[in-house]
Design a protein around this motif. Structure first.
Motif, PDB file in Angstrom:
ATOM      1  N   ILE A  60       0.568  -1.282   0.125  1.00  0.00           N
ATOM      2  CA  ILE A  60       0.143   0.184   0.272  1.00  0.00           C
ATOM      3  C   ILE A  60       1.039   1.506  -0.247  1.00  0.00           C
ATOM      4  N   ASP A  61       1.519   1.816  -0.975  1.00  0.00           N
ATOM      5  CA  ASP A  61       1.012   2.925  -1.538  1.00  0.00           C
ATOM      6  C   ASP A  61       1.478   4.176  -0.735  1.00  0.00           C
ATOM      7  N   SER A  62       2.554   5.198   0.166  1.00  0.00           N
ATOM      8  CA  SER A  62       2.136   6.117  -0.009  1.00  0.00           C
ATOM      9  C   SER A  62       3.005   7.310  -0.585  1.00  0.00           C
ATOM     10  N   LEU A  63       3.275   8.017  -0.829  1.00  0.00           N
ATOM     11  CA  LEU A  63       4.009   9.669  -1.318  1.00  0.00           C
ATOM     12  C   LEU A  63       4.760  10.066  -0.157  1.00  0.00           C
ATOM     13  N   ARG A  64       6.290  10.434  -0.566  1.00  0.00           N
ATOM     14  CA  ARG A  64       7.093  10.627  -0.213  1.00  0.00           C
ATOM     15  C   ARG A  64       7.308  11.495  -0.774  1.00  0.00           C
ATOM     16  N   VAL A  65       6.933  12.882   0.513  1.00  0.00           N
ATOM     17  CA  VAL A  65       7.143  14.065   0.281  1.00  0.00           C
ATOM     18  C   VAL A  65       8.083  14.942   0.479  1.00  0.00           C
ATOM     19  N   LEU A  66       8.739  15.458  -1.185  1.00  0.00           N
ATOM     20  CA  LEU A  66      10.435  16.090  -1.191  1.00  0.00           C
ATOM     21  C   LEU A  66       9.963  17.451  -0.916  1.00  0.00           C
ATOM     22  N   ARG A  67       8.640  18.035  -1.312  1.00  0.00           N
ATOM     23  CA  ARG A  67       8.629  19.923  -0.864  1.00  0.00           C
ATOM     24  C   ARG A  67       7.725  19.966   0.165  1.00  0.00           C
ATOM     25  N   ASP A  68       7.169  20.802   1.152  1.00  0.00           N
ATOM     26  CA  ASP A  68       6.058  20.788   1.591  1.00  0.00           C
ATOM     27  C   ASP A  68       6.522  22.668   2.159  1.00  0.00           C
ATOM     28  N   LEU A  69       5.660  23.132   0.779  1.00  0.00           N
ATOM     29  CA  LEU A  69       5.382  24.957   1.322  1.00  0.00           C
ATOM     30  C   LEU A  69       4.271  25.040   2.051  1.00  0.00           C
ATOM     31  N   GLN A  70       4.586  25.576   3.273  1.00  0.00           N
ATOM     32  CA  GLN A  70       3.252  26.183   3.967  1.00  0.00           C
ATOM     33  C   GLN A  70       2.741  28.285   4.038  1.00  0.00           C
ATOM     34  N   SER A  71       1.732  28.221   3.165  1.00  0.00           N
ATOM     35  CA  SER A  71       1.036  29.703   3.636  1.00  0.00           C
ATOM     36  C   SER A  71       1.077  29.838   4.625  1.00  0.00           C
ATOM     37  N   ARG A  72       1.647  31.194   5.578  1.00  0.00           N
ATOM     38  CA  ARG A  72       1.482  31.802   7.134  1.00  0.00           C
ATOM     39  C   ARG A  72      -0.284  32.369   7.039  1.00  0.00           C
ATOM     40  N   SER A  73      -0.262  32.931   5.889  1.00  0.00           N
ATOM     41  CA  SER A  73      -1.340  33.716   5.370  1.00  0.00           C
ATOM     42  C   SER A  73      -2.889  33.038   5.713  1.00  0.00           C
ATOM     43  N   ASP A  74      -3.497  31.572   4.670  1.00  0.00           N
ATOM     44  CA  ASP A  74      -4.338  31.446   5.338  1.00  0.00           C
ATOM     45  C   ASP A  74      -4.507  29.845   4.915  1.00  0.00           C
ATOM     46  N   GLY A  75      -3.059  28.978   5.359  1.00  0.00           N
ATOM     47  CA  GLY A  75      -3.052  27.816   4.926  1.00  0.00           C
ATOM     48  C   GLY A  75      -3.041  27.256   3.852  1.00  0.00           C
ATOM     49  N   THR A  76      -2.730  27.431   2.805  1.00  0.00           N
ATOM     50  CA  THR A  76      -2.801  26.994   1.984  1.00  0.00           C
ATOM     51  C   THR A  76      -0.971  26.253   1.849  1.00  0.00           C
ATOM     52  N   ARG A  77      -1.693  24.834   1.590  1.00  0.00           N
ATOM     53  CA  ARG A  77       0.169  24.290   1.126  1.00  0.00           C
ATOM     54  C   ARG A  77       0.214  23.461  -0.062  1.00  0.00           C
ATOM     55  N   LYS A  78       1.387  23.325  -0.338  1.00  0.00           N
ATOM     56  CA  LYS A  78       1.732  23.142  -1.650  1.00  0.00           C
ATOM     57  C   LYS A  78       2.808  21.775  -1.369  1.00  0.00           C
ATOM     58  N   PHE A  79       2.847  20.455  -2.520  1.00  0.00           N
ATOM     59  CA  PHE A  79       3.160  19.951  -2.016  1.00  0.00           C
ATOM     60  C   PHE A  79       4.084  19.161  -3.297  1.00  0.00           C
ATOM     61  N   LEU A  80       4.845  18.861  -3.536  1.00  0.00           N
ATOM     62  CA  LEU A  80       5.928  18.373  -4.634  1.00  0.00           C
ATOM     63  C   LEU A  80       6.147  16.900  -4.389  1.00  0.00           C
ATOM     64  N   PHE A  81       5.536  15.812  -4.157  1.00  0.00           N
ATOM     65  CA  PHE A  81       5.811  13.922  -3.877  1.00  0.00           C
ATOM     66  C   PHE A  81       6.319  13.990  -4.967  1.00  0.00           C
ATOM     67  N   ALA A  82       7.437  12.797  -4.536  1.00  0.00           N
ATOM     68  CA  ALA A  82       8.335  11.239  -4.849  1.00  0.00           C
ATOM     69  C   ALA A  82       7.191  10.593  -5.331  1.00  0.00           C
ATOM     70  N   LEU A  83       7.169  10.245  -6.548  1.00  0.00           N
ATOM     71  CA  LEU A  83       6.904   8.921  -7.223  1.00  0.00           C
ATOM     72  C   LEU A  83       7.547   7.495  -7.050  1.00  0.00           C
ATOM     73  N   GLU A  84       7.373   6.394  -6.527  1.00  0.00           N
ATOM     74  CA  GLU A  84       7.829   5.173  -7.243  1.00  0.00           C
ATOM     75  C   GLU A  84       8.637   5.391  -7.658  1.00  0.00           C
TER      76      GLU A  84
END
Ligand code: SF4
Length: 344
Positions: A60-84
């Motif tokens: 059961i695969d889960s994705l590895r987080v390469l980057r996790d950018l978090q907005s301080r103003s509104d809670g938005t988070r932008k992720f870069l995930f590594a695939l297998e």
């Protein structure tokens, strides 16, 4: 080993049946996988022997987080995930009053070649599987600790260029025995693949459809969106009309405003001419600039002025809210930066 994320309930039941277990065990397994559980040991209502057998044959695969950018103003988070296989994809977590939303990528890269877009710069690497699309949601829930209730398929890729996996993704997420995410809580965005738009209207009449329009004439649209040479505006508008007839739902036209390219007064006049009398909604988006393309945003003020003009002419329009302004960046840019790092 086969990944269990992305399998339908009946495929999961088949796996359990092959282990000599009754069908209801398949539903139990499906429920665990849908909840984001990746360790067979945690599936306490399954017999120990079954859990061991499954662990030997399936993953059961889960994705590895390469980057996790978090907005301080509104809670938005932008992720870069590594695939297998070493590819990477972007996903965005957004907080709205009507529920947490994830913007999902459907392909690694894209072959549609829109001139203003970072996602297509390297072309298409490959289609994502339904499981990889589901993982973007489940792994964002795992990392953020927040529940996601809505999905927009507007990240990297053209979803209708990966129709079968997209369809499977929606069906698995919608299953009442799994995540039970309502059909109306999905929005799929296409650059205008006409045959698939019509197929989608029949297959998923309750899912919201957004069409990237971005220009009011064939000449302009073909210049920035090569797909227009295959499916020109007349065919696209006919497809939108048929979509409305089949589904009784209006299409949202996305319009990214590029200064001096599609935001001039004469562009707005042509847009009004194109859309008058159609059941639609226009979502105006001040372009997210990508330095590689050289296009410049028309800005929020211009977007608001165009919104007013459209509405005065009977065309409902909104200006897309800007979330995560402090981590702003166009779709595909994290992935592009990541691949450039590899090149260096
Ligand atoms: S805008 Fe969408 S369809 Fe066009 S290249 Fe980018 S990801 Fe592909």
């Amino acid at each position: 080993m086969k990944d269990l994320r992305g399998l339908t309930l009946s495929e999961t039941e088949e796996i359990v049946r092959a282990e000599g277990e009754p069908r209801f065990r398949g539903k139990q397994l499906f429920q665990w996988v849908s909840r984001g559980v990746t360790d067979f040991g945690e599936m306490r209502n399954l017999p120990k022997a079954l859990r061991q057998n499954l662990a030997e044959k399936y993953r059961i695969d889960s994705l590895r987080v390469l980057r996790d950018l978090q907005s301080r103003s509104d809670g938005t988070r932008k992720f870069l995930f590594a695939l297998e296989d070493g590819n990477a994809v972007e996903s965005v977590f957004m907080k709205y009053s009507y529920g947490n939303t994830v913007c999902v990528s459907s392909q690694a890269g894209c072959r549609m070649g829109c001139a203003f877009c970072a996602s297509g710069i390297d072309g298409l690497r490959r289609n994502l599987t339904a499981g990889e699309m589901i993982s973007q949601i489940l792994d964002i829930e795992r990392v953020t600790g927040e529940k996601v209730s809505r999905t927009v398929v507007m990240g990297t890729g053209e979803p209708f260029d990966n129709y079968d996996e997209l369809a499977k993704f929606i069906r698995v997420m919608n299953d009442v025995d799994g995540r039970n995410m309502g059909m109306r809580n999905f929005t799929v965005s296409t650059c205008g693949l006409v045959p698939e738009m019509l197929r989608f209207a029949g297959d998923f009449p309750q899912v919201n459809l957004a069409v990237s329009l971005h220009a009011p004439t064939d000449e302009q649209r073909s210049r920035i969106m090569p797909v227009n040479r295959r499916y020109p505006l007349r065919e696209l508008m006919e497809a939108a009309e048929k979509y409305e007839t089949v589904t009784s739902r209006r299409v949202t036209f996305e319009y990214a405003l590029i200064r001096g390219v599609n935001d001039r007064d004469r562009d707005v006049e042509q847009l009004i001419r194109l859309l008058s009398g159609t059941l639609c909604h226009v979502n105006l988006i001040p372009l997210n600039e990508v330095c590689e393309t050289g296009f410049v945003t028309a800005g929020r003020e211009r977007a608001k002025a165009i919104q007013k003009t459209l509405e005065q002419n009977g065309i409902p329009a909104t200006v897309r809210r800007q979330l995560g302004a402090d981590i702003d960046g166009a779709c595909g840019q994290l992935r592009l930066e990541n691949s450039q790092k590899y090149i260096e």
